[in-house]
Each structure stands twice: as C-alpha cells, then as structure tokens.
Design a protein around this motif. Structure first.
Motif, PDB file in Angstrom:
ATOM      1  N   ALA A  65       0.854  -1.187   0.000  1.00 39.40           N
ATOM      2  CA  ALA A  65       0.000   0.000   0.000  1.00 39.40           C
ATOM      3  C   ALA A  65       0.890   1.237   0.000  1.00 39.40           C
ATOM      4  O   ALA A  65       1.901   1.276   0.697  1.00 39.40           O
ATOM      5  N   GLU A  66       0.504   2.213  -0.784  1.00 39.05           N
ATOM      6  CA  GLU A  66       1.229   3.486  -0.849  1.00 39.05           C
ATOM      7  C   GLU A  66       0.672   4.413   0.228  1.00 39.05           C
ATOM      8  O   GLU A  66      -0.542   4.542   0.360  1.00 39.05           O
ATOM      9  N   ARG A  68      -0.089   7.963   1.479  1.00 43.95           N
ATOM     10  CA  ARG A  68      -0.267   9.303   0.896  1.00 43.95           C
ATOM     11  C   ARG A  68       0.139  10.375   1.900  1.00 43.95           C
ATOM     12  O   ARG A  68       0.379  10.108   3.069  1.00 43.95           O
ATOM     13  N   SER A  72      -3.441   8.515   4.560  1.00 46.91           N
ATOM     14  CA  SER A  72      -4.278   7.429   4.062  1.00 46.91           C
ATOM     15  C   SER A  72      -3.435   6.497   3.196  1.00 46.91           C
ATOM     16  O   SER A  72      -2.352   6.857   2.739  1.00 46.91           O
ATOM     17  N   VAL A  73      -3.915   5.291   2.999  1.00 49.57           N
ATOM     18  CA  VAL A  73      -3.177   4.318   2.203  1.00 49.57           C
ATOM     19  C   VAL A  73      -3.991   3.917   0.979  1.00 49.57           C
ATOM     20  O   VAL A  73      -5.225   3.924   1.002  1.00 49.57           O
ATOM     21  N   ARG A  74      -3.286   3.590  -0.086  1.00 46.49           N
ATOM     22  CA  ARG A  74      -3.914   3.123  -1.319  1.00 46.49           C
ATOM     23  C   ARG A  74      -3.201   1.853  -1.732  1.00 46.49           C
ATOM     24  O   ARG A  74      -1.977   1.827  -1.884  1.00 46.49           O
ATOM     25  N   ALA A  75      -3.975   0.778  -1.886  1.00 44.96           N
ATOM     26  CA  ALA A  75      -3.388  -0.503  -2.280  1.00 44.96           C
ATOM     27  C   ALA A  75      -2.837  -0.399  -3.695  1.00 44.96           C
ATOM     28  O   ALA A  75      -3.467   0.186  -4.580  1.00 44.96           O
ATOM     29  N   LEU A  76      -1.644  -0.940  -3.897  1.00 47.32           N
ATOM     30  CA  LEU A  76      -1.020  -0.937  -5.217  1.00 47.32           C
ATOM     31  C   LEU A  76      -1.196  -2.291  -5.877  1.00 47.32           C
ATOM     32  O   LEU A  76      -1.020  -3.324  -5.233  1.00 47.32           O
ATOM     33  N   ARG A  77      -1.528  -2.279  -7.155  1.00 40.91           N
ATOM     34  CA  ARG A  77      -1.563  -3.508  -7.943  1.00 40.91           C
ATOM     35  C   ARG A  77      -0.124  -3.889  -8.262  1.00 40.91           C
ATOM     36  O   ARG A  77       0.767  -3.047  -8.244  1.00 40.91           O
ATOM     37  N   GLU A  80       1.522  -1.655 -10.767  1.00 47.12           N
ATOM     38  CA  GLU A  80       1.889  -0.337 -10.254  1.00 47.12           C
ATOM     39  C   GLU A  80       3.132  -0.409  -9.378  1.00 47.12           C
ATOM     40  O   GLU A  80       3.997   0.448  -9.426  1.00 47.12           O
ATOM     41  N   ARG A  88       6.540   8.287  -2.683  1.00 44.85           N
ATOM     42  CA  ARG A  88       5.879   8.051  -1.399  1.00 44.85           C
ATOM     43  C   ARG A  88       6.382   6.751  -0.747  1.00 44.85           C
ATOM     44  O   ARG A  88       6.782   5.823  -1.419  1.00 44.85           O
ATOM     45  N   TRP A  90       5.973   3.134   1.281  1.00 45.52           N
ATOM     46  CA  TRP A  90       5.055   2.004   1.148  1.00 45.52           C
ATOM     47  C   TRP A  90       4.875   1.332   2.491  1.00 45.52           C
ATOM     48  O   TRP A  90       5.753   1.333   3.332  1.00 45.52           O
TER      49      TRP A  90
END
Length: 105
Positions: A65-66, A68, A72-77, A80, A88, A90
């Motif tokens: 997850a990245e 931000r 907040s976190v954003r899951a990476l495929r 990506e 950023r 991880w």
C-alpha cells in the motif's frame, strides 16, 4: 588401481570477509520482518527494498500500500508496484486469506 584424492583447483576464494547484508535487503529477511510484525514501512527513497517487495507481491506473499501525504493508504496492484515510485513510502503487510476467491467446486 590406485585412488588419488583430487583437489579442486577451479574454486577461487576471494579474500576478505563477506559483505554483511541488511536484514531487510534480502527476500527472506523482508518476509520474516513483515510476517513477524504484521506490517513494515519502506522509506520513499529505498528503491532496492521496493524492488524486492514488488517481486514478492507478484508471487502473492505481500500486500503493498502506498502511504499518501494525508496518511491514508492506497493498495497498489503488482503492475503499479513494479514501477517503484520514489515519491511516497510504502506499507507492506501480510496477505489476507479472506481476500481469496472461493474455491470452485
């Protein structure tokens, strides 16, 4: 017939001690850290560890997850994560088996 001991002449030992590897630089050490702690944060500029983590994500051993700017976190495929952005940090975590699709019967 005589038996003679043959010494290996094609093996060359390089002088000096082996370079010490960081625990988080090799795949096993990284997996041990993540699985022991539950998660692990990689600094934004640590390209080498990010490359190892992206390989482990492709095989399904990690979730990436990245993190931000707002926390907040954003899951990476995997596609990506393979580009290894240095923008950023991880967060690595163990994959959840609840996310697996049900087995076809």
């Amino acid at each position: 017939m005589r038996s003679q001991s043959v010494s290996s002449t094609n093996v060359v030992r390089f002088p000096g001690p082996r370079a010490a590897r960081s625990e988080n630089r090799d795949q096993k050490g990284l997996l041990d850290t993540v699985y022991t702690n539950g998660s692990f944060v990689i600094a934004a500029e640590d390209r080498e560890t990010k490359m190892i983590a992206s390989r482990l994500q492709i095989f399904g051993f990690l979730n990436i997850a990245e993190i931000r700017m707002d926390g907040s976190v954003r899951a990476l495929r995997p596609s990506e994560a393979a580009t290894t952005s240095l923008a950023r940090p991880w967060r690595l975590s163990r994959p959840s088996f609840d996310e697996l699709p049900p087995a076809a019967s």
